[in-house]
Scaffold this motif. Structure first.
Motif, PDB file in Angstrom:
ATOM      1  N   VAL A  81       0.842  -1.200   0.000  1.00 27.18           N
ATOM      2  CA  VAL A  81       0.000   0.000   0.000  1.00 27.18           C
ATOM      3  C   VAL A  81       0.874   1.245   0.000  1.00 27.18           C
ATOM      4  N   VAL A  82       1.919   1.256   0.829  1.00 24.68           N
ATOM      5  CA  VAL A  82       2.798   2.414   0.911  1.00 24.68           C
ATOM      6  C   VAL A  82       3.491   2.659  -0.430  1.00 24.68           C
ATOM      7  N   PHE A  84       2.518   1.611  -3.430  1.00 17.81           N
ATOM      8  CA  PHE A  84       1.527   1.982  -4.433  1.00 17.81           C
ATOM      9  C   PHE A  84       1.122   3.442  -4.304  1.00 17.81           C
ATOM     10  N   ARG A  85       0.912   3.903  -3.076  1.00 19.69           N
ATOM     11  CA  ARG A  85       0.547   5.317  -2.886  1.00 19.69           C
ATOM     12  C   ARG A  85       1.708   6.243  -3.247  1.00 19.69           C
ATOM     13  N   GLY A  86       2.921   5.809  -2.982  1.00 22.13           N
ATOM     14  CA  GLY A  86       4.084   6.623  -3.317  1.00 22.13           C
ATOM     15  C   GLY A  86       4.271   6.737  -4.822  1.00 22.13           C
ATOM     16  N   TYR A  88       1.815   6.279  -7.262  1.00 19.59           N
ATOM     17  CA  TYR A  88       0.670   6.843  -7.977  1.00 19.59           C
ATOM     18  C   TYR A  88      -0.003   7.981  -7.220  1.00 19.59           C
ATOM     19  N   GLY A  89       0.531   8.365  -6.097  1.00 23.84           N
ATOM     20  CA  GLY A  89      -0.098   9.454  -5.318  1.00 23.84           C
ATOM     21  C   GLY A  89      -1.419   9.013  -4.741  1.00 23.84           C
ATOM     22  N   GLY A  90      -1.792   9.567  -3.678  1.00 19.75           N
ATOM     23  CA  GLY A  90      -3.059   9.116  -3.144  1.00 19.75           C
ATOM     24  C   GLY A  90      -3.347   9.565  -1.828  1.00 19.75           C
TER      25      GLY A  90
END
Length: 90
Positions: A81-82, A84-86, A88-90
Motif C-alpha cells: 500500500v505504501v 503503491f501510494r508513493g 501513484y499518489g493518493g
C-alpha cells in the motif's frame, strides 16, 4: 521369543512424539519471508497453511512458521500500500 512393544510414554501436550522433521515448517518460514516483498496474499497464506499442517504433524518449528508467515502477510500488504501510494499518489 516374541517382540514386546515399547512401553507407553507420556509426551505432554503433544498428540504423540514430536516430529524430528521440520520440512514443512522450513517451507512455511521461507514462504513467509518471500511474502514480505512478493505477492503477500499468495505466499503469506501458503506459508500459514504449511505452518498449520506442520503443527498438526507436531513439527518443532511450526509456531515459528505460522508467525513469520502472518508477519510476512501483514507487513507485505502494508509495504504494498505504501509503495503503491508513493508511485501513484493518493
Amino acid at each position: 521369543m516374541s517382540h514386546q512393544p515399547p512401553p507407553y510414554q507420556n509426551y505432554g501436550p503433544y498428540q504423540g512424539r514430536p516430529n524430528d522433521s521440520n520440512t514443512l515448517s522450513i517451507v512455511g518460514i521461507v514462504l513467509g519471508c518471500v511474502a514480505f516483498l512478493f505477492c503477500p496474499p499468495g505466499f503469506g497464506i501458503a506459508g500459514i497453511v504449511c505452518g498449520v499442517v506442520a503443527k498438526n504433524k507436531n513439527e518443532r518449528l511450526a509456531n515459528t512458521a505460522i508467525g513469520v508467515s502472518i508477519a510476512g502477510l501483514i507487513i507485505g500488504m502494508i509495504l504494498g500500500v505504501v509503495v503503491f501510494r508513493g508511485m501513484y499518489g493518493g
